[in-house]
Every structure is written in structure tokens, then in C-alpha cells.
Enzyme design. Structure first.
Site: not given
Ligand code: THU
Length: 139
Positions: A42-44, A53, A55, A86, A89
Site C-alpha cells: 500500500n502507498i498512502e 492498496c 493489491e 477492498c 481492488c
Molecule cells: N489496504 C490495502 O492495501 N489493502 C487492503 O486489502 C485493505 C486496505 C490499505 C489501504 C490503506 O493504506 C490502509 O490499508 C488502511 O486502510
């Protein structure tokens, strides 16, 4: 199918997560039918909705390198339970992956995982066949 190696790659990919806002790291490992594996994290973003996310990072990497067909994806998060992808994804995976046969592996660790199909995660999906010229009435 033995998922140990794919799970290990998702766990390793989690280390690259950029999650300064949620502090919730996620790793993914996507197995293409070519045999290649594409990892993602994940890259916020400070503008939260721009977050990507794990995925989607993995599948965008794969598609951008020419892959179009996939077998399975492992998802592994910082929580102590199976982490389901999510809704966004799921929809992105459904663009390229066969709903009935594509395996989504929710993994806590190499010996503790649950496999579900994309069809189970995304019933009634909006797919390309629902969006064909002639398949809807143009005003
Ligand atoms: N996130 C994912 O990368 N994949 C998932 O299946 C669920 C959520 C990440 C997004 C965000 O950076 C953090 O988790 C919290 O939601």
C-alpha cells in the site's frame, strides 16, 4: 496449489509499505499465468483518497509489464486476521481475472491462510460484457 512461496513474497512486500497515516502495512503477491510474480504494497497519500492498496499496486505493475492473465493473489496485512481486499481492488481484479477460478489467498502467515474465489468476493460484478456498445440504449 501450494501457496507458501507466494505468501512469503507478500509478507516480504509488506516491508515496503508507505503507510505514515494509518500505520497499517499491507503486502500482496500476484501470480500471473506466465509464472511471474508481481508484488505490491500500500502507498498512502496525504490526500487520503489518493492512497493505493497493495493489491492494485501489484496488478498495475503486472498489467503495465504486459500481463493480462492471472491465477492467484496473496493479501497479507498487519492485522492478526485474514485481510479481505477492498471493493475497489475487487473491481480492478475482476477486469482481468476469471471470477470462478482466480484465487484470493487471505494469509496470516505461510501455514495459515484461507482461499476464496473472486466470485465469492464480488457477486453480481459489473463486467466488460455489461458495457458494450449496443448493449445499452443511447440517448
Ligand atoms: N489496504 C490495502 O492495501 N489493502 C487492503 O486489502 C485493505 C486496505 C490499505 C489501504 C490503506 O493504506 C490502509 O490499508 C488502511 O486502510
Amino acid at each position: 496449489m501450494e501457496y507458501r512461496e507466494l505468501i512469503a513474497q507478500a509478507v516480504a512486500a509488506k516491508k515496503s509499505a508507505y503507510a505514515p497515516y494509518s500505520h497499517f502495512r499491507v503486502g500482496a503477491a500476484l501470480l500471473a499465468k506466465s509464472g511471474r510474480v508481481y508484488t505490491g504494497c500500500n502507498i498512502e497519500n496525504v490526500s487520503f483518497s489518493a492512497t493505493n492498496c497493495a493489491e492494485r499496486t501489484a496488478i498495475f505493475k503486472a498489467v503495465s509489464e504486459g500481463e493480462r492473465e492471472f491465477e492467484a493473489i496473496v493479501v497479507h496485512g498487519d492485522n492478526n486476521d485474514y485481510l479481505p481486499p477492498c471493493g475497489i481492488c475487487r473491481q480492478v481484479l475482476a477486469e482481468f481475472c476469471d471470477l470462478e477460478s482466480f484465487q484470493v489467498i487471505l494469509a496470516n502467515h505461510e501455514e495459515d491462510y484461507r482461499a476464496v474465489t473472486l466470485a465469492q468476493l464480488l457477486p453480481g460484478a459489473f463486467l466488460t460484457e455489461n458495457f458494450k456498445p449496443g448493449n445499452f440504449t443511447e440517448e
